[in-house]
Design a protein around this motif. Structure first.
Motif, mmCIF file in Angstrom:
data_model
loop_
_atom_site.group_PDB
_atom_site.id
_atom_site.type_symbol
_atom_site.label_atom_id
_atom_site.label_comp_id
_atom_site.label_asym_id
_atom_site.label_seq_id
_atom_site.Cartn_x
_atom_site.Cartn_y
_atom_site.Cartn_z
ATOM 1 N N VAL B 43 37.458 43.897 32.313
ATOM 2 C CA VAL B 43 37.457 42.902 33.385
ATOM 3 C C VAL B 43 38.173 41.625 32.921
ATOM 4 C CG1 VAL B 43 35.971 41.411 34.774
ATOM 5 C CG2 VAL B 43 35.393 43.818 34.480
ATOM 6 N N LEU B 44 37.926 41.224 31.658
ATOM 7 C CA LEU B 44 38.590 40.029 31.125
ATOM 8 C C LEU B 44 40.109 40.221 31.130
ATOM 9 C CD1 LEU B 44 38.380 37.238 29.740
ATOM 10 C CD2 LEU B 44 38.180 38.425 27.552
ATOM 11 N N GLY B 45 40.556 41.394 30.681
ATOM 12 C CA GLY B 45 41.992 41.697 30.714
ATOM 13 C C GLY B 45 42.542 41.593 32.129
ATOM 14 N N GLY B 46 41.769 42.098 33.083
ATOM 15 C CA GLY B 46 42.186 42.062 34.491
ATOM 16 C C GLY B 46 42.299 40.634 35.010
ATOM 17 N N TYR B 47 41.295 39.816 34.708
ATOM 18 C CA TYR B 47 41.320 38.430 35.181
ATOM 19 C C TYR B 47 42.461 37.635 34.535
ATOM 20 C CZ TYR B 47 37.086 38.097 38.015
ATOM 21 O OH TYR B 47 36.158 38.211 39.012
ATOM 22 N N LEU B 48 42.630 37.826 33.212
ATOM 23 C CA LEU B 48 43.707 37.083 32.532
ATOM 24 C C LEU B 48 45.044 37.450 33.154
ATOM 25 C CD1 LEU B 48 42.595 37.275 28.775
ATOM 26 C CD2 LEU B 48 42.486 35.316 30.319
ATOM 27 N N THR B 49 45.232 38.746 33.438
ATOM 28 C CA THR B 49 46.476 39.188 34.057
ATOM 29 C C THR B 49 46.634 38.574 35.436
ATOM 30 O OG1 THR B 49 46.204 41.269 32.892
ATOM 31 C CG2 THR B 49 47.835 41.219 34.656
ATOM 32 N N VAL B 66 50.860 40.477 26.222
ATOM 33 C CA VAL B 66 50.253 39.213 25.800
ATOM 34 C C VAL B 66 48.737 39.320 25.884
ATOM 35 C CG1 VAL B 66 50.157 36.734 26.236
ATOM 36 C CG2 VAL B 66 52.272 38.007 26.684
ATOM 37 N N VAL B 67 48.266 39.830 27.022
ATOM 38 C CA VAL B 67 46.832 40.000 27.206
ATOM 39 C C VAL B 67 46.273 40.922 26.127
ATOM 40 C CG1 VAL B 67 45.083 41.006 28.735
ATOM 41 C CG2 VAL B 67 46.855 39.532 29.683
ATOM 42 N N ALA B 68 46.998 42.005 25.846
ATOM 43 C CA ALA B 68 46.534 42.976 24.856
ATOM 44 C C ALA B 68 46.379 42.312 23.487
ATOM 45 C CB ALA B 68 47.514 44.144 24.789
ATOM 46 N N VAL B 69 47.350 41.471 23.111
ATOM 47 C CA VAL B 69 47.277 40.796 21.805
ATOM 48 C C VAL B 69 46.097 39.819 21.765
ATOM 49 C CG1 VAL B 69 48.458 39.150 20.301
ATOM 50 C CG2 VAL B 69 49.715 41.095 21.248
ATOM 51 N N LEU B 70 45.916 39.070 22.864
ATOM 52 C CA LEU B 70 44.779 38.140 22.925
ATOM 53 C C LEU B 70 43.459 38.883 22.753
ATOM 54 C CD1 LEU B 70 45.699 35.760 25.896
ATOM 55 C CD2 LEU B 70 45.449 35.158 23.487
ATOM 56 N N LEU B 139 51.343 55.096 39.739
ATOM 57 C CA LEU B 139 52.230 55.851 38.844
ATOM 58 C C LEU B 139 52.622 54.989 37.641
ATOM 59 C CD1 LEU B 139 54.462 57.770 41.421
ATOM 60 C CD2 LEU B 139 52.689 58.719 39.934
ATOM 61 N N ILE B 140 52.879 53.691 37.909
ATOM 62 C CA ILE B 140 53.184 52.784 36.791
ATOM 63 C C ILE B 140 51.980 52.711 35.859
ATOM 64 C CG2 ILE B 140 53.657 50.374 36.149
ATOM 65 C CD1 ILE B 140 55.181 50.080 38.776
ATOM 66 N N GLY B 141 50.802 52.562 36.463
ATOM 67 C CA GLY B 141 49.569 52.506 35.683
ATOM 68 C C GLY B 141 49.406 53.752 34.840
ATOM 69 N N MET B 142 49.699 54.898 35.465
ATOM 70 C CA MET B 142 49.574 56.161 34.761
ATOM 71 C C MET B 142 50.562 56.222 33.593
ATOM 72 S SD MET B 142 49.914 59.824 36.599
ATOM 73 C CE MET B 142 50.674 61.178 35.753
ATOM 74 N N GLY B 143 51.795 55.766 33.856
ATOM 75 C CA GLY B 143 52.812 55.753 32.814
ATOM 76 C C GLY B 143 52.382 54.881 31.637
ATOM 77 N N LEU B 144 51.895 53.679 31.968
ATOM 78 C CA LEU B 144 51.463 52.765 30.912
ATOM 79 C C LEU B 144 50.285 53.346 30.141
ATOM 80 C CD1 LEU B 144 51.663 49.329 32.765
ATOM 81 C CD2 LEU B 144 53.004 50.022 30.787
ATOM 82 N N GLY B 198 41.918 45.560 27.136
ATOM 83 C CA GLY B 198 42.661 44.489 27.801
ATOM 84 C C GLY B 198 43.875 45.038 28.534
ATOM 85 N N ALA B 199 44.585 45.980 27.891
ATOM 86 C CA ALA B 199 45.747 46.600 28.529
ATOM 87 C C ALA B 199 45.309 47.372 29.765
ATOM 88 C CB ALA B 199 46.446 47.519 27.538
ATOM 89 N N ALA B 200 44.180 48.088 29.660
ATOM 90 C CA ALA B 200 43.664 48.816 30.819
ATOM 91 C C ALA B 200 43.355 47.833 31.948
ATOM 92 C CB ALA B 200 42.398 49.589 30.440
ATOM 93 N N GLY B 201 42.778 46.675 31.580
ATOM 94 C CA GLY B 201 42.479 45.655 32.582
ATOM 95 C C GLY B 201 43.736 45.172 33.289
ATOM 96 N N SER B 202 44.824 44.974 32.517
ATOM 97 C CA SER B 202 46.100 44.555 33.116
ATOM 98 C C SER B 202 46.589 45.594 34.119
ATOM 99 C CB SER B 202 47.169 44.401 32.038
ATOM 100 O OG SER B 202 46.936 43.245 31.295
#
Lengths: 400, 286
Positions: B43-49, B66-70, B139-144, B198-202
């Motif tokens: 959720v934090l990753g999602g909000y930051l994004t 960036v979110v992932a690194v944070l 599809l983008i989400g799936m790719g990532l 965090g990446a999943a949240g993004s």
């Protein structure tokens, strides 16, 4: 000072304190509020808190309310029940026993209102609910419970009739509701109203709380190609549902989401996708009631004050209903001439007033009766009122 | 309705589910910690994004790293400062600690972000082929999700730090004797798990409306997926996520959406009885 002397001194000090607060209590109407300020319903809890603060600030600044010839200030005593139903009940008991409140306000939603209502009834303290609309809450024979929202069935019948009038060849409807007290009762009520009006209910399913995907249900609905899709849920469900309809290429002349468009978060979260979505709501700030009783003399006066208090955010029906609920309490105290609970209860039962939120008059079961609930539609990013006719400001548009 | 559409819905959903579970599985498998913070990390990753997108207009795909690194930094710090102190205690102790940390994080997010559902309202449209409609953002989400999973797999397989993580997972004492700084590896592992969350949240901010209420839902899904797929590797989360996504998709059509989640839990129970290590889990990590 010997221990005995010290104890006596402490006792005397405590007695003085107690007497002091008792004397002060006579001048103040204490209203208790268990609120969901953290946890799942935090957003809703903060809405209640905001308008209640607005209301008390406004009323107290004007000197308070007139009770039996004396001006009485109003104080809200609130506790965070952390969206935990059990705790809401415990805090209601604490408010009654420790804080000695004169009136209670119910928290958000039918489920938690039911819990607090049982406590209020046991102690015979009047309880005003501003966000509970399921008839099942009011059907328990409680004498101390009053609600400012109107029954769900009133909303669904008028909506079916209105849509049939606007789209004469309306034949099929798909109903998809969240398996939760209010959304479920709306879905069920709509299904019954639609069948009673001769519509063919081609899909009638519920989804569980915590669903984060609707593609299975929506793919089925797509293959049925209904004229009207009716989905209920909370804002996050409805944003996701509308988006997935678009994702899967689902189109229908009428898409209704309850109570999605009543919340600004819905239109913000969806952008252009929100356009054309209809809903019913208990109140919207575009409804223009004027020359009314209560803290605000018109819907617009409330709206302007709200914009200032919220920093430019629009109010929704939760804000409206909850602010009006305090108007009801103040009105009852004035008419009763006392804040004694039984007299307050009788005065509440006899309520018949016009507020910025619309007319409020409680029926036998304590629910607000005789309100024609607005049907709204998002048009060009704005909320337009389609019904009832005396406050309508737009014609209904269809999605395809 | 077409079989292909139901399957496609399930596969896309399943990949997103895998994305939820992968970090959770890693921490559980390597540290033997049931990380109750995991849902809130997503959720934090999602909000930051969301906020980064709302204030700068930069595409969420670019915000993601960036979110992932944070989140890596946050995860590393939490593990290094708090969880390492009790990491060898029984699983209930670490569960209680992460539960407490989760309550703090969850409520901080409610205070600072409010619980209002937010969504990155970019509409990428959809693709249609052979009668199957597929939203581009998913599809983008799936790719990532696939890319991140593959990346983690490669890191664990080939890099020095990855081999150290696997070594610690296999035998903590032996790894320490070989000169691996176990506490550092634990913190890195927890950091990587937070990074994946965090990446999943993004990714999710593009697909779902993000709200703090979802943290418990994400955590529950991660749990089920790990049990179905099995702990101890990247492949477990992927297999579990896909299995759950496809089953929920078919169950939603065949027995109604209100029963789809129940079917997922029934599958989890059956697997616990007949194959406790999960579909592809390594024996010894059940």
């Amino acid at each position: 000072m010997t221990p005995t002397q010290r104890n006596t001194a402490i006792a005397a000090a405590l007695a003085a304190l107690t007497l002091g607060s008792a004397a002060a209590a006579e001048e103040v109407l204490k209203i208790g509020a268990p609120l969901a300020l953290t946890g799942g319903l935090a957003d809703e809890g903060h809405k209640q808190e905001l308008v209640w603060k607005m209301w008390t600030d406004k009323v107290n600044a004007a000197g308070g309310i007139d009770v039996g010839g004396t001006k009485m200030k109003v104080e809200i005593v609130e506790y965070d029940y952390q969206t935990d139903g059990k705790r809401a009940g415990q805090l209601a008991e604490k408010l009654i026993n420790d804080d000695e409140v004169d009136v209670l306000m119910a928290p958000f939603g039918s489920g938690h209102t039911k819990i607090v209502a049982a406590v209020a009834e046991r102690y015979q303290i009047p309880l005003v609910a501003c966000v509970a609309s399921s008839t099942s809450v009011y059907d328990q024979g409680f004498k101390y419970l009053f609600g400012t929202l109107a029954p769900n069935s009133g909303m669904t019948e008028s909506m079916v009739a209105e849509f049939k009038a606007k789209m004469p060849d309306l034949g099929t409807v798909a109903i998809y509701g969240r398996d939760d007290v209010f959304p479920k009762s709306m879905a069920t009520a709509t299904s019954e109203s639609a069948k009673a009006a001769g519509l063919d209910v081609v899909y009638d399913e519920l989804y569980p709380v915590g669903a984060i995907d609707h593609s299975a249900a929506l793919s089925t609905i797509k293959s049925l190609a209904p004229d009207w899709i009716y989905m209920t849920g909370y804002t996050q469900d409805l944003i996701l549902g509308r988006k997935q309809m678009q994702d899967l290429g689902i189109e229908a002349p009428i898409i209704t989401m309850v109570t999605g468009p009543a919340y600004k978060e819905f239109t913000e979260g969806l952008g252009e996708l929100a356009d054309g979505v209809t809903s019913s709501t208990w109140w919207h700030h575009a409804t223009g009631y004027t020359d009314v009783a209560g803290a605000w003399s018109s819907t617009d006066a409330f709206y302007q004050d709200f914009l200032e208090a919220s920093g430019g955010e629009d109010p929704d029906y939760v804000h409206g209903s909850c602010a009006a609920a305090l108007d009801v309490v103040a009105d009852a105290a004035s008419r009763a001439g006392t804040i004694e609970p039984v007299a307050m209860r009788d005065a509440l039962a006899a309520t018949d007033m016009e507020t910025f939120y619309g007319p409020i008059k409680f029926g036998e079961n304590g629910m607000n009766q005789g309100r024609e609930m607005p049907i709204i539609q998002v048009q060009g990013g704005e909320i337009k009122i389609l019904y009832p006719e005396n406050i309508a400001n737009a014609e209904m548009t269809f999605l395809e | 309705m077409g079989f292909a559409q139901i399957l496609a819905n399930g596969v896309v959903l399943g990949t997103l589910y895998a994305c939820i579970a992968i970090g959770f599985s890693l921490v559980w498998g390597v540290l033997n910690v049931i990380n109750m913070l995991h849902g809130s990390f997503i959720v934090l990753g999602g909000y930051l994004t969301y906020f980064a997108w709302a204030y700068t207009g930069i595409s969420p795909v670019l915000i993601l790293p960036v979110v992932a690194v944070l989140l890596f930094g946050l995860g590393y710090a939490l593990q290094y400062l708090f969880i390492n102190k009790v990491v060898s205690a029984p699983v209930l102790t670490t569960l209680t600690l992460t539960f407490g940390l989760d309550m703090i994080l969850y409520n901080l997010m409610t205070v600072f972000f409010t619980a209002t559902p937010r969504r990155v309202s970019m509409d990428f449209g959809r693709l249609e082929f052979w009668g199957v409609a597929m939203p581009v953002d998913r599809l983008i989400g799936m790719g990532l999700a696939l890319l991140l999973t593959a990346l983690l797999f490669v890191v664990l397989r080939t890099s020095r730090i990855g081999r150290a993580i696997v070594a610690v997972r296999m035998d903590r004492e032996a790894a320490a004797l070989m000169g691996i700084k176990v506490n550092h590896i634990y913190a890195v592992t927890f950091g990587i798990a937070a990074l994946m969350a965090g990446a999943a949240g993004s990714v999710f901010a593009m697909v779902f409306p993000v709200t703090t209420n979802l943290s418990g839902v994400f955590l529950g899904k991660a749990f089920v997926i790990c049990v179905i797929g099995g702990l101890g590797g990247v492949s477990g989360a992927l297999a579990g996520g896909l299995a759950l996504g496809i089953i929920e998709s078919f169950a939603g059509v065949l027995v109604g959406p209100q029963n789809a989640i129940t079917i997922g839990f029934v599958l989890m129970l059956v697997l616990l009885i007949v194959r406790p290590q999960g579909l592809v889990g390594v024996k010894g990590y059940e």
